[in-house]
Design a protein around this motif. Structure first.
Motif, short mmCIF file in Angstrom:
data_model
loop_
_atom_site.label_atom_id
_atom_site.label_comp_id
_atom_site.label_asym_id
_atom_site.label_seq_id
_atom_site.Cartn_x
_atom_site.Cartn_y
_atom_site.Cartn_z
N LEU A 1 3.39 -8.26 2.68
CA LEU A 1 4.54 -8.90 2.05
C LEU A 1 5.43 -7.89 1.32
O LEU A 1 6.39 -8.26 0.64
N GLY A 2 5.07 -6.61 1.42
CA GLY A 2 5.94 -5.55 0.87
C GLY A 2 5.47 -4.97 -0.44
O GLY A 2 6.09 -4.04 -0.96
N LYS A 3 4.40 -5.48 -1.02
CA LYS A 3 3.95 -4.94 -2.31
C LYS A 3 3.58 -3.48 -2.13
O LYS A 3 2.82 -3.12 -1.23
N PRO A 4 4.10 -2.59 -2.99
CA PRO A 4 3.86 -1.16 -2.79
C PRO A 4 2.38 -0.79 -2.94
O PRO A 4 1.66 -1.38 -3.74
N ILE A 5 1.97 0.20 -2.17
CA ILE A 5 0.59 0.70 -2.24
C ILE A 5 0.24 1.07 -3.70
O ILE A 5 -0.84 0.75 -4.18
N ALA A 6 1.17 1.73 -4.39
CA ALA A 6 0.88 2.17 -5.77
C ALA A 6 0.55 0.98 -6.67
O ALA A 6 -0.26 1.11 -7.58
N ASP B 1 10.26 -2.88 -0.61
CA ASP B 1 9.21 -2.54 -1.58
C ASP B 1 9.79 -2.31 -2.96
O ASP B 1 9.22 -2.70 -3.97
N VAL B 2 10.97 -1.63 -2.99
CA VAL B 2 11.60 -1.30 -4.26
C VAL B 2 12.33 -2.52 -4.82
O VAL B 2 12.10 -2.95 -5.95
N ALA B 3 13.19 -3.11 -3.98
CA ALA B 3 14.06 -4.19 -4.46
C ALA B 3 13.27 -5.40 -4.95
O ALA B 3 13.63 -6.02 -5.95
N GLU B 4 12.17 -5.71 -4.26
CA GLU B 4 11.45 -6.93 -4.62
C GLU B 4 10.33 -6.72 -5.62
O GLU B 4 9.90 -7.66 -6.27
N PHE B 5 9.83 -5.49 -5.71
CA PHE B 5 8.61 -5.31 -6.50
C PHE B 5 8.75 -4.38 -7.70
O PHE B 5 7.93 -4.43 -8.61
N GLU B 6 9.76 -3.52 -7.71
CA GLU B 6 9.82 -2.58 -8.84
C GLU B 6 10.69 -3.18 -9.95
O GLU B 6 11.58 -4.00 -9.70
N PRO B 7 10.45 -2.76 -11.19
CA PRO B 7 11.13 -3.41 -12.32
C PRO B 7 12.63 -3.16 -12.33
O PRO B 7 13.08 -2.01 -12.27
N LYS B 8 13.40 -4.24 -12.42
CA LYS B 8 14.87 -4.11 -12.44
C LYS B 8 15.31 -3.27 -13.64
O LYS B 8 16.27 -2.51 -13.56
N LEU B 9 14.57 -3.41 -14.73
CA LEU B 9 14.88 -2.67 -15.94
C LEU B 9 14.93 -1.16 -15.71
O LEU B 9 15.67 -0.44 -16.39
N ASN C 1 -8.91 -7.84 3.24
CA ASN C 1 -7.88 -8.66 3.90
C ASN C 1 -6.83 -9.17 2.92
O ASN C 1 -5.65 -9.29 3.26
N ASN C 2 -7.26 -9.44 1.68
CA ASN C 2 -6.28 -9.85 0.67
C ASN C 2 -5.29 -8.74 0.36
O ASN C 2 -4.09 -8.97 0.21
N LEU C 3 -5.82 -7.51 0.26
CA LEU C 3 -4.93 -6.37 -0.01
C LEU C 3 -3.95 -6.18 1.15
O LEU C 3 -2.76 -5.94 0.94
N ILE C 4 -4.45 -6.31 2.37
CA ILE C 4 -3.58 -6.17 3.55
C ILE C 4 -2.49 -7.24 3.51
O ILE C 4 -1.32 -6.97 3.77
N LYS C 5 -2.88 -8.45 3.14
CA LYS C 5 -1.92 -9.56 3.05
C LYS C 5 -0.80 -9.20 2.07
O LYS C 5 0.40 -9.34 2.36
N LEU D 1 -2.33 4.59 7.70
CA LEU D 1 -2.63 5.25 6.43
C LEU D 1 -2.81 4.21 5.32
O LEU D 1 -3.77 4.26 4.54
N ASP D 2 -1.90 3.25 5.27
CA ASP D 2 -2.00 2.22 4.23
C ASP D 2 -3.31 1.46 4.34
O ASP D 2 -3.98 1.19 3.34
N ALA D 3 -3.69 1.11 5.58
CA ALA D 3 -4.95 0.36 5.76
C ALA D 3 -6.14 1.21 5.30
O ALA D 3 -7.06 0.69 4.66
N GLU D 4 -6.10 2.49 5.58
CA GLU D 4 -7.21 3.36 5.14
C GLU D 4 -7.28 3.44 3.62
O GLU D 4 -8.36 3.36 3.02
N ILE D 5 -6.11 3.57 3.00
CA ILE D 5 -6.09 3.65 1.52
C ILE D 5 -6.61 2.33 0.92
O ILE D 5 -7.39 2.34 -0.04
N LEU D 6 -6.21 1.22 1.52
CA LEU D 6 -6.64 -0.07 0.97
C LEU D 6 -8.14 -0.30 1.19
O LEU D 6 -8.81 -0.94 0.37
N MET D 7 -8.66 0.25 2.29
CA MET D 7 -10.12 0.16 2.50
C MET D 7 -10.85 1.00 1.45
O MET D 7 -11.85 0.56 0.87
#
Ligand code: GLN
Length: 280
Positions: free
Chosen positions: A66-71, A201-209, A58-62, A24-30
Motif C-alpha cells: 500500500l506504499g508504506k515506506p520500508i523505514a 511513499d512520501v506524499a501519503e506517509f511522510e509528515p506534511k509538517l 504477510n502483514n508487512l508485505i501488505k 530487496l524489500d521482501a528480504e528486508i521485511l523477512m
C-alpha cells in the motif's frame, strides 16, 4: 512454507502493486519478521517459517504494497555512520541530506568546542551525526513537533551524546536562546500544491509538517534564514538544504539578511541541494 518461497511470493505481490525493489524489500521485511539480519535470510532459504512468522511477514508485505515506506515498517534508517530510529512523525533521513554533514565536517576540521543549532531537528540525523564525529562539539536542536523531539532524544541516548545535546520544542519564530557558531537546517521546502505529486511513499506517509513549505515553498526557509541571522555569531557558518529550483531565490534571501554565499552544492541527482554561507 520456507523462507525462500515466502520471499518469492511476497516479492511478486509487491511487484504486482508496482513497488520498485520488490525482492530487496521482501528480504528486508523477512529479516524484520525473524529479527535477524539479511545475511541470515539469504543463507537459510530452506528454513521453515511457523504460522505466526508467516502471518507477520504477510502483514508487512501488505502494508508495503500500500506504499508504506520500508523505514516506517522497520522503524529505522541508516544515515551517515549510524542507524536512526524513525517514526511516521519524522521525515525519513535522505542520503542527499548527508551533504550537510559532509560540509560541516569539512568546515570544522580545526575547530574545538563550537556550538551548533539545528532548526527542525526531526529524527536528529544531521545534528547527531555531527556530534558523533566531533566529540567536543555541543548541539541544540529545536522542533515544533514534540514527537520528533522524543525520537531525537532516543537516538541521542543510543549514540551516547545526550550530555552534549539540548532539545527544545519551539516554533522557529519564537526561539531566542543562545548564539551559535554554526547553524544547520533541512526545513520543509516543498510547495504545498506539489506535495500530492511526490512519490506515493512520501506524499501519503511522510509528515506534511516536514515537507510543506507553504504556497511558494519558501515560507519556512524565510523564517529559518531570519532566525539564523539573529542567532548566529559573526563569521558563523550556516548550512541549509533547499529544493532543486530554489537556489536563486534563497541566495537573495540570504544576502538580504547579511550572509555571504560561500558555495552551493548539488545532490546525488545533480540538483542544487545545499547552500553554505557565512554571516558577515
Ligand atoms: N527532500 C525531501 C523530498 O524530496 C523534502 C525534504 C524537505 O522538504 N525538507 O521528499
Amino acid at each position: 512454507m520456507d523462507i525462500n518461497l515466502a520471499i518469492s511470493q511476497g516479492s511478486k505481490n509487491l511487484r504486482d502493486k508496482f513497488i520498485p525493489n520488490s525482492q530487496l524489500d521482501a528480504e528486508i521485511l523477512m529479516a524484520q519478521t525473524l529479527k535477524k539480519d539479511r545475511n541470515y535470510i539469504l543463507l537459510n532459504p530452506k528454513t521453515f517459517l511457523n504460522k505466526n512468522n508467516l502471518d507477520k511477514f504477510n502483514n508487512l508485505i501488505k502494508e508495503r504494497s500500500l506504499g508504506k515506506p520500508i523505514a516506517h515498517l522497520i522503524k529505522r534508517k541508516f544515515f551517515w555512520n549510524s542507524e536512526f530510529l524513525v517514526s511516521n512523525n519524522t521525515l525519513i533521513p535522505r542520503p542527499d541530506t548527508e551533504l550537510i554533514v559532509e560540509n560541516v565536517l569539512k568546515l570544522t576540521k580545526q575547530r574545538n568546542k563550537i556550538s551548533i543549532l539545528d532548526i527542525g531537528v526531526g529524527s536528529g540525523c544531521i545534528l547527531l551525526s555531527i556530534l558523533q564525529e566531533r566529540q567536543n562539539f555541543y548541539g541544540t536542536g529545536i522542533d515544533i513537533s514534540k514527537k520528533c523531539l522524543n525520537i531525537s532524544k532516543i537516538n541521542a541516548t543510543k549514540l551516547k551524546i545526550c550530555s552534549r545535546l539540548k532539545l527544545y520544542k519551539s516554533d522557529v519564530d519564537k526561539f531566542n536562546l543562545g548564539k551559535y557558531d554554526l547553524i544547520v537546517s533541512n526545513p520543509p521546502y516543498i510547495k504545498r500544491c506539489k506535495i500530492k505529486y511526490l512519490e506515493r511513499d512520501v506524499a501519503e506517509f511522510e509528515p506534511k509538517l516536514a515537507l510543506d513549505g507553504g504556497l511558494d515553498g519558501l515560507s519556512e526557509i524565510r523564517k529559518v534564514i531570519k532566525k539564523s541571522s539573529e542567532l548566529i555569531k559573526k563569521n558563523g557558518k550556516f548550512i541549509l538544504e533547499i529544493g532543486f529550483d530554489q537556489k536563486n531565490e534563497v541566495i537573495n534571501l540570504l544576502k538580504k539578511k547579511g550572509f555571504y554565499i560561500n558555495s552551493t552544492q548539488k545532490d546525488l541527482a545533480k540538483n542544487d541541494r545545499c547552500i553554505i554561507c557565512t554571516k558577515i
